[in-house]
Design a protein around this motif. Structure first.
Motif: not given
Length: 495
Positions: A273, A275-276, A278-279, A380
């Motif tokens: 994911d 897009a997220n 940095k969670d 990632h």
């Protein structure tokens, strides 16, 4: 700057330093000899040197260097929204502060201890992250981990000394072991329940050494890759580290801790994911307190841990920079060997690393923040590759399973061959299927210290998610690997 600690001095471990290293001497023609000076002799406070063959810095053809620095790894593909304008540094002929290195220093002959600003950073970093539990420790820079391993072997091992290794390991180190005439002996790994080092086997081996190995000396050292063990991907638990260190105390051996992947701690695998991503970001304090695996150095009260570090995995391998931390007497021995075989690490490499860390990252904490950015990219890419495998028919059919991939850049993939299968021969045959499908892997048995000893555990592969160009390559590689395994099993383990 010397290491600063309030801890006690360690007991002597000089008996564990090799005789070769202890007997080594170093001569140099340019050192001033003040022995036998007249009673009223006083050296000049500002002598002019006509002794050393050092070219003046004005001979150097480089006046300044400008370096553009990325804010994140994979800046343009994974983190395109975090590109910073004006993200460059200029390195001048003369350093602008004591924390920087000038071109005049970097291109000059250097000391084996490293240029002062580079050494200062290494000391501060070690103090903050992996400070030993005693006072008289020291460190020395190396030309990367391979160089460090060779120097560790020289400092500790004499001919016919025994060193223990994990049964599958970074096999090039055995070349350094044999080069000094020592004997590598494998110990067991535990592949069950997430996997770990097999402490029970080690304890039994040591307690019954003379009965089990009557013709061998008792081990003088144990070589470990404790985090993202290469090639299995296993990581030692804290309890395992405590037990191994206790055995080192009881049985009087050195622990050589090789930890090139230790800073890359990863959360459990999840669906990619981007897009997220940095969670998964965390602060330096959170990372140090709750995520970073403890080095054996932090358990060490007696100076019997020699830790090898490298900048290859979290900065750039081509710089050929690393360092060794350990008891000051062991480091002194390594320093003597360095003076003969390699001298100082590349000044240009020290220049690039130190000035980027100081002028752009902001010192030790900034370097740790860079490591955390590297961690995000590895999370990632690991997720992309492993997710492509665990959603495959081969995985769903239980033809393969993941040994571990919770840190570093490797994952161990176990092939679930039927009981009684010749693991090595089937892996050799399966590899032709991999090559036919167009994917390269490392066959586990090729990293065995003693294949006869480890034959029953050799049913695994090592895969790496660091080198691929992009997500599509990782997905495709995972698909090719899984499809090759599925077809191989569907064909009753025949090509």
């Amino acid at each position: 700057m010397s290491p600063i600690s309030t801890e006690a001095l360690s007991p002597s471990i000089d008996h564990l330093i090799s005789k070769r290293s202890k007997s080594r001497t170093f001569r140099h023609f340019g050192l001033a000899d003040l022995e036998g000076a007249p009673a009223d002799f006083k050296p000049h406070p500002k002598p002019l040197s006509l002794s050393f063959g050092k070219p003046n810095e004005q001979y150097f053809p480089i006046d300044k260097i400008t370096v553009d620095v990325d804010n994140y790894p994979f800046q343009k593909t994974l983190f395109p929204n975090d590109i910073l304008e004006g993200n460059s540094i200029t390195i001048q002929r003369n350093g602008e502060s004591l924390q920087e290195i000038g071109i005049d220093e970097a291109l000059q002959y250097g000391e084996v201890n490293g240029l002062p600003a580079f050494r200062d950073f290494l000391l501060k970093f070690t103090e903050k992250v992996n400070k030993p539990n005693y006072h008289d420790w020291d460190l020395i820079p190396t030309n990367g981990s391979g160089d460090g391993l060779n120097k560790a072997a020289d400092a500790i091992l004499d001919p016919n000394d025994v060193i223990l290794l994990e049964e599958f390991t970074f096999i090039p180190f055995t070349n350094a072991i044999r080069n000094v005439g020592a004997i590598p002996v494998p110990t067991k790994l535990n592949f069950d329940k997430g996997g770990d080092f097999n402490v029970e086997y080690l304890q039994d081996l040591l307690e019954n050494w003379h009965q089990l190995n009557p013709n061998l000396k008792k081990p003088k050292a144990l070589y470990l890759i404790p985090t993202c063990q290469n090639p299995t991907g296993l990581t030692h638990s804290y309890q395992t580290r405590e037990k191994i260190y206790e055995l080192a105390q009881i049985h009087d051996f050195i622990i050589i801790e090789d930890d090139p992947y230790g800073y890359l701690t990863l959360p459990p695998v999840s669906k990619p994911d981007l897009a997220n991503i940095k969670d998964f970001d965390i602060s330096v304090d959170e990372y140090l307190a709750n995520h970073l695996n403890h080095s054996y150095l932090k358990l060490d009260t007696h100076g019997r841990v020699l830790r090898l570090e490298t900048l290859s995995k979290v900065f750039a391998p081509g710089l050929r920079l690393g360092f060794i931390v350990g008891h000051s007497n062991v480091i002194k021995s390594i320093r003597g060997y360095s003076n003969i075989v390699t001298r100082a690490p590349s000044g240009t490499s020290q220049l690039i690393f130190t000035n980027i860390v100081t002028k752009k990252f902001g010192g030790v904490d900034g370097y740790l923040q860079w490591i955390l950015k590297m961690r995000l990219a590895y999370i990632h890419r690991r997720n992309v590759l492993i997710h492509s495998i665990i959603t495959s028919k081969a995985y769903e059919s239980n033809y393969l399973s993941i040994i571990n991939c919770d840190s570093g850049m490797f994952a161990g993939i176990k092939l679930n061959f039927p009981q009684g299968t010749d693991n090595v021969e089937k892996l050799k045959l399966l590899n032709f299927k991999f090559l036919q499908y167009g994917v390269n892997v490392v066959l586990g048995f090729k990293m065995a210290v003693d294949l006869d000893f480890s034959h029953s555990n050799a049913n695994f592969l090592r895969i790496c998610f660091a080198a691929a160009e992009n997500d599509l390559e990782l997905q495709e590689a995972g698909s090719r690997l899984s499809n090759a395994v599925f077809e191989f099993f569907q064909n009753d383990l025949q090509f």
